[in-house]
Write a protein that holds these residues in place. Sequence first.
Motif, PDB file in Angstrom:
ATOM      1  N   ARG A 161       0.907  -1.085  -0.002  1.00 41.63           N
ATOM      2  CA  ARG A 161      -0.143   0.031  -0.179  1.00 41.63           C
ATOM      3  C   ARG A 161       0.748   1.320   0.125  1.00 41.63           C
ATOM      4  NH1 ARG A 161      -5.445   1.201   1.270  1.00 41.63           N
ATOM      5  NH2 ARG A 161      -5.472   3.042   2.464  1.00 41.63           N
ATOM      6  N   ILE A 162       0.679   2.187  -0.829  1.00 39.91           N
ATOM      7  CA  ILE A 162       1.401   3.327  -0.564  1.00 39.91           C
ATOM      8  C   ILE A 162       0.104   4.441  -0.924  1.00 39.91           C
ATOM      9  CG2 ILE A 162       2.385   5.059  -2.467  1.00 39.91           C
ATOM     10  CD1 ILE A 162       4.209   3.080  -3.138  1.00 39.91           C
ATOM     11  N   GLY A 163       0.226   5.638   0.070  1.00 40.68           N
ATOM     12  CA  GLY A 163      -0.572   6.827  -0.080  1.00 40.68           C
ATOM     13  C   GLY A 163       0.187   7.671  -0.639  1.00 40.68           C
ATOM     14  N   LEU A 164      -0.516   8.257  -1.788  1.00 44.67           N
ATOM     15  CA  LEU A 164       0.104   9.743  -2.487  1.00 44.67           C
ATOM     16  C   LEU A 164      -0.664  10.549  -1.566  1.00 44.67           C
ATOM     17  CD1 LEU A 164       1.865  11.165  -4.332  1.00 44.67           C
ATOM     18  CD2 LEU A 164      -0.043  10.930  -6.064  1.00 44.67           C
ATOM     19  N   ASN A 165      -0.013  11.570  -0.777  1.00 42.45           N
ATOM     20  CA  ASN A 165      -0.833  12.565  -0.179  1.00 42.45           C
ATOM     21  C   ASN A 165      -0.973  13.957  -0.872  1.00 42.45           C
ATOM     22  OD1 ASN A 165      -1.696  11.098   2.360  1.00 42.45           O
ATOM     23  ND2 ASN A 165       0.517  11.227   2.841  1.00 42.45           N
ATOM     24  N   GLN A 166      -0.301  13.860  -1.877  1.00 40.75           N
ATOM     25  CA  GLN A 166      -0.443  15.307  -2.738  1.00 40.75           C
ATOM     26  C   GLN A 166      -1.848  15.031  -3.346  1.00 40.75           C
ATOM     27  OE1 GLN A 166       2.337  15.015  -5.999  1.00 40.75           O
ATOM     28  NE2 GLN A 166       4.186  14.777  -4.222  1.00 40.75           N
ATOM     29  N   PHE A 167      -2.517  16.216  -3.682  1.00 41.29           N
ATOM     30  CA  PHE A 167      -3.735  16.394  -4.505  1.00 41.29           C
ATOM     31  C   PHE A 167      -3.090  16.460  -5.793  1.00 41.29           C
ATOM     32  CE2 PHE A 167      -4.946  18.795  -0.466  1.00 41.29           C
ATOM     33  CZ  PHE A 167      -5.650  17.722  -0.044  1.00 41.29           C
ATOM     34  N   VAL A 168      -3.969  16.240  -6.714  1.00 46.30           N
ATOM     35  CA  VAL A 168      -3.655  16.525  -8.512  1.00 46.30           C
ATOM     36  C   VAL A 168      -4.463  17.789  -8.292  1.00 46.30           C
ATOM     37  CG1 VAL A 168      -3.740  15.796 -10.708  1.00 46.30           C
ATOM     38  CG2 VAL A 168      -3.138  14.240  -8.930  1.00 46.30           C
TER      39      VAL A 168
ATOM     40  N   GLY B 237      -8.620  14.127  -4.066  1.00 42.31           N
ATOM     41  CA  GLY B 237      -8.648  13.764  -2.809  1.00 42.31           C
ATOM     42  C   GLY B 237      -7.003  13.318  -2.645  1.00 42.31           C
ATOM     43  N   TRP B 238      -6.984  12.356  -1.555  1.00 42.48           N
ATOM     44  CA  TRP B 238      -5.636  11.620  -1.639  1.00 42.48           C
ATOM     45  C   TRP B 238      -5.618  10.449  -2.282  1.00 42.48           C
ATOM     46  CZ3 TRP B 238      -3.288   7.516   1.789  1.00 42.48           C
ATOM     47  CH2 TRP B 238      -4.343   6.887   2.392  1.00 42.48           C
ATOM     48  N   TRP B 239      -4.665   9.891  -2.475  1.00 41.24           N
ATOM     49  CA  TRP B 239      -4.664   8.466  -3.406  1.00 41.24           C
ATOM     50  C   TRP B 239      -4.107   7.430  -2.787  1.00 41.24           C
ATOM     51  CZ3 TRP B 239      -6.273   9.383  -8.632  1.00 41.24           C
ATOM     52  CH2 TRP B 239      -6.600  10.491  -9.011  1.00 41.24           C
TER      53      TRP B 239
ATOM     54  N   THR C 186      -9.085   7.793  -5.924  1.00 46.93           N
ATOM     55  CA  THR C 186      -8.852   9.083  -5.024  1.00 46.93           C
ATOM     56  C   THR C 186     -10.205   9.146  -4.082  1.00 46.93           C
ATOM     57  OG1 THR C 186      -8.301  11.268  -4.918  1.00 46.93           O
ATOM     58  CG2 THR C 186      -9.714  10.579  -6.582  1.00 46.93           C
ATOM     59  N   ASN C 187      -9.830   9.136  -2.832  1.00 49.34           N
ATOM     60  CA  ASN C 187     -10.686   9.572  -1.916  1.00 49.34           C
ATOM     61  C   ASN C 187     -11.126  11.083  -1.792  1.00 49.34           C
ATOM     62  OD1 ASN C 187     -12.241  10.097   0.433  1.00 49.34           O
ATOM     63  ND2 ASN C 187     -11.355   8.283   1.724  1.00 49.34           N
ATOM     64  N   LYS C 188     -12.289  11.484  -2.278  1.00 46.62           N
ATOM     65  CA  LYS C 188     -12.491  12.797  -2.375  1.00 46.62           C
ATOM     66  C   LYS C 188     -13.593  13.097  -1.427  1.00 46.62           C
ATOM     67  CE  LYS C 188     -12.080  17.088  -3.612  1.00 46.62           C
ATOM     68  NZ  LYS C 188     -11.870  17.447  -2.236  1.00 46.62           N
ATOM     69  N   CYS C 189     -13.468  13.945  -0.623  1.00 45.87           N
ATOM     70  CA  CYS C 189     -14.406  14.519   0.300  1.00 45.87           C
ATOM     71  C   CYS C 189     -15.093  15.692  -0.467  1.00 45.87           C
ATOM     72  CB  CYS C 189     -13.886  15.080   1.460  1.00 45.87           C
ATOM     73  SG  CYS C 189     -14.825  16.016   2.417  1.00 45.87           S
ATOM     74  N   PHE C 190     -16.577  15.520  -0.389  1.00 42.06           N
ATOM     75  CA  PHE C 190     -17.145  16.785  -0.836  1.00 42.06           C
ATOM     76  C   PHE C 190     -17.789  17.595   0.280  1.00 42.06           C
ATOM     77  CE2 PHE C 190     -17.030  13.857  -4.356  1.00 42.06           C
ATOM     78  CZ  PHE C 190     -17.002  14.561  -5.580  1.00 42.06           C
TER      79      PHE C 190
END
Length: 278
Positions: A66-73, A106-108, A232-236
Motif C-alpha cells: 500500500r502506498i498513499g500519495l498524499n498530494q492532491f492533483v 483527494g488523496w490517492w 482517489t478518496n474525495k471528500c465533498f
Amino acid sequence: MLSKNPPLPDWDPKVLTQDEIRQFIDWGYVLIRGAFPADLAEEIVDIVWSRIEPDRCDRSTWTANRIGLNQFVEGAPFTRVYTEQLRGAVDDLLGAGRWTCPNRSGWWPLTFPGFAEKPWFPPELGWHVDGFHQHTLTAPDEGLLGLMIFSEIGEGDGGTAVSLGSHKLVTRILAEAGPLGLPSQEAGKLINQHRPENIIEATGSPGDVYLCHPFMRHSASMNTGNNVRIITNKCFPLDEPMNLWRDRPEDFSTVEYSIVAALRECGSPLWHPDEAVA
Ligand SMILES: O=C(O)CCC(=O)C(=O)O
C-alpha cells in the motif's frame, strides 16, 4: 432491499433515479457508472505514477502492499472529472447551491498486488468514518465521501470495503452524543464497538464514482488481484452545516433527509437547533 415507506419528498433530481435516492437513504451509497471518461482517468493515472516511487512497468519496485500519495492533483486535467453528470448527482444528494465544486483530487491510496492471496476476505481492522473534524449530525466538513475509481477493480482487487447501512448506526451514535458531538477518535471508538455488517467491495471501472454517505464506515482491503488498485478518496464538503429542521420536506437535501429518517428509524431524539453547534 429498498424500503417502500414513507414516500420520498417531492424532489426533482437531475441525475439520480428515485430508486437510487431511496438506496442512498436506506444503504448510504450510489454508484455513478462512467461519471467521468475512462481516457481522462488514464491521463490522470499517468500523473499519479509520475509522483510515486514505484515504477509502473517494473514490478520489482512494487515493494509495499500500500502506498498513499498524499498530494492532491490540482487544476486541469483533474477538474474535468467533475462532469455535469457527477455534479448533478452531488446536487441530488447535497442540494444545488449548498456545496462548491472542488478544483482538485483527494488523496490517492494505491494498493499493490502480490502481498495477499485469494480468497479475499473483509478487513478485520481499519474501519472508520472519514474526517478529523468534530463529528456532529450536522457538520459540513464531510458532505459526501467520494470513492473515485481510476483502475479496473474486480472482486478481490483491493476495492474499498464499505459497510452498507452503517450511516444509521453512526447517526444514532452522534445523536446520543448531543449537539456538541464527538472528536473523531472518540466517535471511532464508539463506532468500532459494533461489528461492520453488510460489507461490499467497491469494485468498478475507471470513471466510476461511489458517492457515499458522510457517516459511511469503510476500510482499506487487501489487493488479491494482479493489478494496482488506484482510487482517489474525495471528500465533498458543504458550504454550511446541514439543517435537519427544515419546514418543508422537499427543502431537505437527500443527506439531511437520510439522517432524519435514520433518527426516526432508531428512535433517537433530535436536539433543538438552538443547542446545535456544528
Ligand atoms: O484504500 C482504501 O480503499 C480506503 C482508504 C480509506 O479508508 C480512506 O481514504 O479513508
